[in-house]
Design a protein around this motif. Structure first.
Motif, PDB file in Angstrom:
ATOM      1  N   GLN A   4       0.790  -1.222   0.000  1.00  0.00           N
ATOM      2  CA  GLN A   4       0.000   0.000   0.000  1.00  0.00           C
ATOM      3  C   GLN A   4       0.830   1.285   0.000  1.00  0.00           C
ATOM      4  O   GLN A   4       0.313   2.340  -0.370  1.00  0.00           O
ATOM      5  N   SER A   5       2.066   1.219   0.374  1.00  0.00           N
ATOM      6  CA  SER A   5       2.907   2.424   0.361  1.00  0.00           C
ATOM      7  C   SER A   5       3.637   2.590  -0.965  1.00  0.00           C
ATOM      8  O   SER A   5       3.564   3.639  -1.615  1.00  0.00           O
ATOM      9  N   GLU A   6       4.315   1.500  -1.374  1.00  0.00           N
ATOM     10  CA  GLU A   6       5.192   1.584  -2.537  1.00  0.00           C
ATOM     11  C   GLU A   6       4.444   1.736  -3.855  1.00  0.00           C
ATOM     12  O   GLU A   6       4.987   2.263  -4.828  1.00  0.00           O
ATOM     13  N   VAL A   7       3.176   1.294  -3.903  1.00  0.00           N
ATOM     14  CA  VAL A   7       2.449   1.279  -5.169  1.00  0.00           C
ATOM     15  C   VAL A   7       2.283   2.677  -5.767  1.00  0.00           C
ATOM     16  O   VAL A   7       2.271   2.852  -6.984  1.00  0.00           O
ATOM     17  N   PHE A   8       2.195   3.704  -4.939  1.00  0.00           N
ATOM     18  CA  PHE A   8       1.958   5.055  -5.454  1.00  0.00           C
ATOM     19  C   PHE A   8       3.191   5.649  -6.133  1.00  0.00           C
ATOM     20  O   PHE A   8       3.072   6.610  -6.890  1.00  0.00           O
ATOM     21  N   ILE A   9       4.348   5.065  -5.861  1.00  0.00           N
ATOM     22  CA  ILE A   9       5.557   5.535  -6.540  1.00  0.00           C
ATOM     23  C   ILE A   9       5.437   5.295  -8.035  1.00  0.00           C
ATOM     24  O   ILE A   9       5.926   6.087  -8.852  1.00  0.00           O
ATOM     25  N   SER A  10       4.764   4.207  -8.417  1.00  0.00           N
ATOM     26  CA  SER A  10       4.646   3.852  -9.831  1.00  0.00           C
ATOM     27  C   SER A  10       3.766   4.826 -10.618  1.00  0.00           C
ATOM     28  O   SER A  10       3.784   4.823 -11.843  1.00  0.00           O
ATOM     29  N   PHE A  24     -10.723 -13.011   6.217  1.00  0.00           N
ATOM     30  CA  PHE A  24     -11.033 -11.647   6.656  1.00  0.00           C
ATOM     31  C   PHE A  24      -9.774 -10.905   7.087  1.00  0.00           C
ATOM     32  O   PHE A  24      -9.646  -9.694   6.878  1.00  0.00           O
ATOM     33  N   LEU A  25      -8.839 -11.635   7.671  1.00  0.00           N
ATOM     34  CA  LEU A  25      -7.638 -11.000   8.225  1.00  0.00           C
ATOM     35  C   LEU A  25      -6.600 -10.624   7.177  1.00  0.00           C
ATOM     36  O   LEU A  25      -5.732  -9.782   7.431  1.00  0.00           O
ATOM     37  N   VAL A  26      -6.681 -11.228   5.983  1.00  0.00           N
ATOM     38  CA  VAL A  26      -5.641 -10.992   4.970  1.00  0.00           C
ATOM     39  C   VAL A  26      -5.930  -9.712   4.183  1.00  0.00           C
ATOM     40  O   VAL A  26      -6.390  -9.729   3.044  1.00  0.00           O
ATOM     41  N   SER A  27      -5.688  -8.589   4.822  1.00  0.00           N
ATOM     42  CA  SER A  27      -5.767  -7.277   4.157  1.00  0.00           C
ATOM     43  C   SER A  27      -5.143  -6.247   5.080  1.00  0.00           C
ATOM     44  O   SER A  27      -4.875  -6.524   6.255  1.00  0.00           O
ATOM     45  N   PHE A  28      -4.944  -5.047   4.561  1.00  0.00           N
ATOM     46  CA  PHE A  28      -4.367  -3.965   5.360  1.00  0.00           C
ATOM     47  C   PHE A  28      -5.447  -3.055   5.953  1.00  0.00           C
ATOM     48  O   PHE A  28      -5.158  -1.919   6.340  1.00  0.00           O
ATOM     49  N   ALA A  29      -6.700  -3.528   6.008  1.00  0.00           N
ATOM     50  CA  ALA A  29      -7.802  -2.686   6.477  1.00  0.00           C
ATOM     51  C   ALA A  29      -7.765  -2.540   7.997  1.00  0.00           C
ATOM     52  O   ALA A  29      -8.327  -3.350   8.732  1.00  0.00           O
ATOM     53  N   ASN A  30      -7.071  -1.521   8.479  1.00  0.00           N
ATOM     54  CA  ASN A  30      -7.050  -1.196   9.900  1.00  0.00           C
ATOM     55  C   ASN A  30      -6.730   0.288  10.063  1.00  0.00           C
ATOM     56  O   ASN A  30      -6.338   0.959   9.101  1.00  0.00           O
ATOM     57  N   PHE A  31      -6.900   0.802  11.256  1.00  0.00           N
ATOM     58  CA  PHE A  31      -6.738   2.243  11.477  1.00  0.00           C
ATOM     59  C   PHE A  31      -5.331   2.730  11.164  1.00  0.00           C
ATOM     60  O   PHE A  31      -5.149   3.830  10.643  1.00  0.00           O
ATOM     61  N   SER A  32      -4.323   1.931  11.483  1.00  0.00           N
ATOM     62  CA  SER A  32      -2.953   2.389  11.243  1.00  0.00           C
ATOM     63  C   SER A  32      -2.666   2.569   9.754  1.00  0.00           C
ATOM     64  O   SER A  32      -1.814   3.379   9.371  1.00  0.00           O
ATOM     65  N   SER A  33      -3.383   1.835   8.903  1.00  0.00           N
ATOM     66  CA  SER A  33      -3.155   1.946   7.464  1.00  0.00           C
ATOM     67  C   SER A  33      -3.574   3.304   6.909  1.00  0.00           C
ATOM     68  O   SER A  33      -3.082   3.727   5.859  1.00  0.00           O
ATOM     69  N   ILE A  34      -4.506   3.980   7.591  1.00  0.00           N
ATOM     70  CA  ILE A  34      -4.892   5.323   7.147  1.00  0.00           C
ATOM     71  C   ILE A  34      -3.663   6.230   7.152  1.00  0.00           C
ATOM     72  O   ILE A  34      -3.389   6.956   6.191  1.00  0.00           O
ATOM     73  N   GLY A  35      -2.919   6.163   8.251  1.00  0.00           N
ATOM     74  CA  GLY A  35      -1.711   6.974   8.351  1.00  0.00           C
ATOM     75  C   GLY A  35      -0.630   6.533   7.387  1.00  0.00           C
ATOM     76  O   GLY A  35       0.085   7.358   6.819  1.00  0.00           O
ATOM     77  N   ILE A  36      -0.521   5.212   7.174  1.00  0.00           N
ATOM     78  CA  ILE A  36       0.503   4.692   6.270  1.00  0.00           C
ATOM     79  C   ILE A  36       0.258   5.156   4.841  1.00  0.00           C
ATOM     80  O   ILE A  36       1.164   5.652   4.152  1.00  0.00           O
ATOM     81  N   ILE A  37      -0.997   5.023   4.365  1.00  0.00           N
ATOM     82  CA  ILE A  37      -1.312   5.399   2.987  1.00  0.00           C
ATOM     83  C   ILE A  37      -1.235   6.905   2.795  1.00  0.00           C
ATOM     84  O   ILE A  37      -0.632   7.394   1.827  1.00  0.00           O
TER      85      ILE A  37
END
Length: 393
Positions: A146-152, A339-352
């Motif tokens: 989720q972080s590196e993809v936007f570089i592309s 259900f657990l295999v994703s980055f859907a959590n509160f900390s990901s808001i800050g990461i993205i």
């Protein structure tokens, strides 16, 4: 009964997506229906057919070998600790990310991954009702994270409108990066990791189509990749190895902080009301666990794991699931695992938002503003994946 429960779950999830939609654009029903059908087909193949079993075993064996190779490097540096019986989560689960990251760098350098991303992205754009850029981004998110993809898409980032940026961020939060698949497979069954990876890709587009419907003109639908400075092979390799190590350390640091905080909050909450904070949240999430197919007798336990993932991250939730797996049915374990295999959590808001802000401050602020709506959409994707899995188990 399973079919009726799935229909109910599907209607609830789609309704929850619709109530936060912008209401200005007409929802594209055909792509949504097509992708739901594709989810069902892929889930059936992966979970209930001989061919799916062969695919799962093949991918699982590949990662087993990769983790074995990674262990050679880890043993060389930390072998003494392991010999003394001090083998830890950091050594066994997180450090293999370094090796997987190095492999991703090699495939990227050889232009194998860009070819796969473009091919799959072009294929997806024909069925998802969205633009090529969103489709490319969805596939790239599942490989780079989720972080590196936007570089592309750095060159286009300043010009991407808010509605398209939301879809791209939803895809990024709904998937996981290839570099940590091996880590997941040491904690939950590989078949659920692979199934979730495939279903989430479609799920992100389904939910985005409902929450955020729009049309993309051919003039807008252009992909311009960053012309990165040409690196030597070993310069690239060193960079990816260090990136993998950073990911391992960051995940480890987050686990230390989140596990400690949960322990403290649980203790305070239990002293005040007699039950732990996680158990209380389990009752809140129990209805969602029930509609995706978890047996009624296990919905509170399942809801607790789901809530833990949302509030902390998937690693913490997977560790909690491992502790109670023996007390749950195989059906519940499968549903909660996907259900657990994703980055859907509160900390990901800050990461993205941080990742985007590092490339373009204005767009990073835009992402931060719709952060909660982004998490809402990505969580619905996880629920949809769980519901589709539930009907197949």
């Amino acid at each position: 009964m399973k079919f009726l429960l799935f229909i109910a779950a599907l209607l609830v999830i789609l309704f929850l997506a619709y109530i936060v939609s912008n209401g200005k654009k007409k929802i594209k029903v055909k792509p949504v229906v097509t992708m739901i059908v594709l989810q069902l087909v892929f889930a059936f193949i992966l979970l209930n057919t001989e061919f799916g079993l062969i695919v799962i075993k093949g991918v699982s064996n590949v990662f087993d070998h990769l983790l074995a190779y990674a262990k050679e490097g880890i043993d060389f540096v930390f072998g003494g600790m392991e010999n003394d019986g001090m083998s830890t989560f950091f050594l066994n689960v997180l450090l293999p990310i370094v090796f997987i990251s190095a492999l991703i760098g090699i495939f990227q350098y050889l232009r194998i991954l860009p070819f796969i991303v473009r091919w799959l992205g072009a294929l997806l754009s024909k069925v998802n009702g969205l633009g090529k850029l969103e489709s490319f981004n969805g596939v790239a998110s599942a490989i780079f994270g989720q972080s590196e993809v936007f570089i592309s898409v750095k060159k286009q980032l300043p010009h991407i409108p808010k509605h398209r940026l939301y879809t791209m961020c939803t895809s990024a939060m709904s998937t996981v990066s290839a570099s940590i698949l091996g880590a997941y497979m040491t904690m939950i069954e590989p078949k659920y990791v692979i199934t979730a990876l495939v279903l989430n890709l479609f799920g992100g587009f389904i939910i985005a189509n409902i929450i955020n419907p729009y049309e993309v003109s051919p003039e807008e639908d252009i992909i311009e990749n960053v012309n990165e400075r040409k690196q030597s092979f070993f310069e690239m390799l060193g960079e990816y190895i260090m990136d993998g190590f950073k990911v391992a350390v960051i995940v480890g640091a987050m686990l230390i902080g989140f596990v400690a905080l949960i322990g403290m909050v649980n203790s305070i909450f239990e002293g005040a009301v007699g039950i732990s904070f996680q158990t209380a949240l389990g009752y809140v999430f129990a209805p969602f666990a029930f509609i995706v197919g978890v047996p009624a007798s296990e919905v509170v336990q399942a809801g607790t794991i789901m809530a833990t993932k949302l509030l902390t991250n998937e690693f913490v939730a997977m560790m909690d699931l491992a502790e109670i797996t023996s007390s749950l049915s195989s059906r519940t374990v499968g549903i909660i695992s996907v259900f657990l295999v994703s980055f859907a959590n509160f900390s990901s808001i800050g990461i993205i938002s941080g990742a985007v802000k590092g490339l373009n401050e204005e767009q990073g602020n835009t992402v931060a503003k719709f952060g909660l709506k982004l998490l809402y959409g990505a969580t619905l994707v996880s629920l949809l994946t769980a519901a589709v899995t539930g009907i197949m188990l």
